[in-house]
Write a protein that holds these residues in place. Sequence first.
Motif, PDB file in Angstrom:
ATOM      1  N   ASP A  97      -4.108   6.486  -3.154  1.00 51.90           N
ATOM      2  CA  ASP A  97      -3.582   5.299  -2.477  1.00 51.90           C
ATOM      3  C   ASP A  97      -3.532   4.154  -3.483  1.00 51.90           C
ATOM      4  O   ASP A  97      -4.558   3.806  -4.073  1.00 51.90           O
ATOM      5  N   ARG A 105       0.866  -1.174   0.000  1.00 53.32           N
ATOM      6  CA  ARG A 105       0.000   0.000   0.000  1.00 53.32           C
ATOM      7  C   ARG A 105       0.901   1.221   0.000  1.00 53.32           C
ATOM      8  O   ARG A 105       1.794   1.358   0.843  1.00 53.32           O
ATOM      9  N   ARG A 138      -2.968   0.244  -3.875  1.00 54.31           N
ATOM     10  CA  ARG A 138      -2.906  -1.027  -3.168  1.00 54.31           C
ATOM     11  C   ARG A 138      -2.774  -2.120  -4.218  1.00 54.31           C
ATOM     12  O   ARG A 138      -3.606  -2.215  -5.125  1.00 54.31           O
ATOM     13  N   ARG A 187       0.885   5.627  -0.602  1.00 53.95           N
ATOM     14  CA  ARG A 187       0.263   6.922  -0.858  1.00 53.95           C
ATOM     15  C   ARG A 187       1.185   7.663  -1.813  1.00 53.95           C
ATOM     16  O   ARG A 187       2.288   8.071  -1.441  1.00 53.95           O
TER      17      ARG A 187
END
Length: 426
Positions: A194, A172, A196, A174
């Motif tokens: 974000d 994950r 993922r 940002r």
Amino acid sequence: MKYRCLHPPCCAAVRAVMLLMVMSVARVGARGAVADAGDSIAVPAVAPATAEAPSPTSDFKVDSLPLFNRLPPKVKNYLNGFMAGSVDRTREKRVDLSFGISPSYTREASFGIGALCTGLYRVDRTDSVGIPSDLFACLNASLNGFFVFTFKGNNIFPGNRLRLGYKFEAYRKRLDFWGINSEETAVNPKSKYDRRQIDLRTELVYKLTHHLHAGFHTNFDYTDARRMSNPEYLLGGRRQYYVTGLGASLSIDSRNSILQPTRGVHLSYTYMFYPRQLGSAPASFQSHLIIGNAYLGLWRGATLAFDLYAKFNSSHTPWSMREMIASDGIRMRGYYMGSYIDNSQMSLQAELRQHIWWRIGMTAWLGQAAVFSSFRNLSKKEIRPEWLPNGGIGLRFEFKHGVNARIDYGIGRHTAGFVFAVGEAF
């Protein structure tokens, strides 16, 4: 060549300082030195910062320094083994493991902390000629919410004709975001999202002749974009995709070692097909990957390494599978991941690796890369892609047999940054 210490107290102090430095800065995790499909999906362990010199050994003990006198016996034994040098113990142990915990830093993730495990082993411990199998696992988390878990390696079967490579990664991040093609990233203001992602790659490679290999590849990828500041940057695409691909490769490999190449060449072509029925992409798509590496031994302790990377994705490729500059910690070091993105990418780099002293080495490299929508654009002057420059220097420290910790400082166009990783870039 054995290195004789003329000033034992001084050298012992220097080595202790180097020990503390490496334990505090060796990056564990992220995407540094991750191999691509078609390349060797191996722990990116490389030559011990020297082209020909054997691994140095030492009779230095941490007990000789007052700083370490009160450490628990197990800790002192670990540090003594760490300082004793790099020795291949795969014929003595079932699995030769090393562990570490350290701070980490990348431009995308900021500061964090992680743990790693590296291992070497032999399926046939009586084999006195073949190379060892390898594995690598790491877990890393940072202050800005970055999280990554990686597990990868190579299993060399008896006879050294068959190799199973694998890489699993879940993370994950940002990230800053400018768009999904060259035209958009050149004009769009910076936004955030974000990312993922879960990615699993395998390759089963069989040696046909002395240098010719054929492989079968699989790839599963799940990507989910959340908390997007500007969802219109996806140009109508979905935020979430999962895809499954099957492929084949053909390669010529004359390197003297997969883990520690100091001479030879590695040329590979990999074709991957991602059918629409095995994923959520709106249409089937495909990719062609070409990788070329060459290693030349120069003077003692020096290796000149070359890397060519070219990947061409079809026009229906979802944004999650497109090429991003600096997405792997291998090429265009110092650039921000995703600052340039498009369907395809080509890159070139040359790196000089020089052993300096003991288990310490230095590197310097120059390179360039470009992302573009299709191969046809390379010949059209009005839309010819922009080539981005790259260069930098790096410090190496061999903390395990054939495994380097590296600190690279890369410079590019209006950008610069550090890369902390385990293993050479290529």
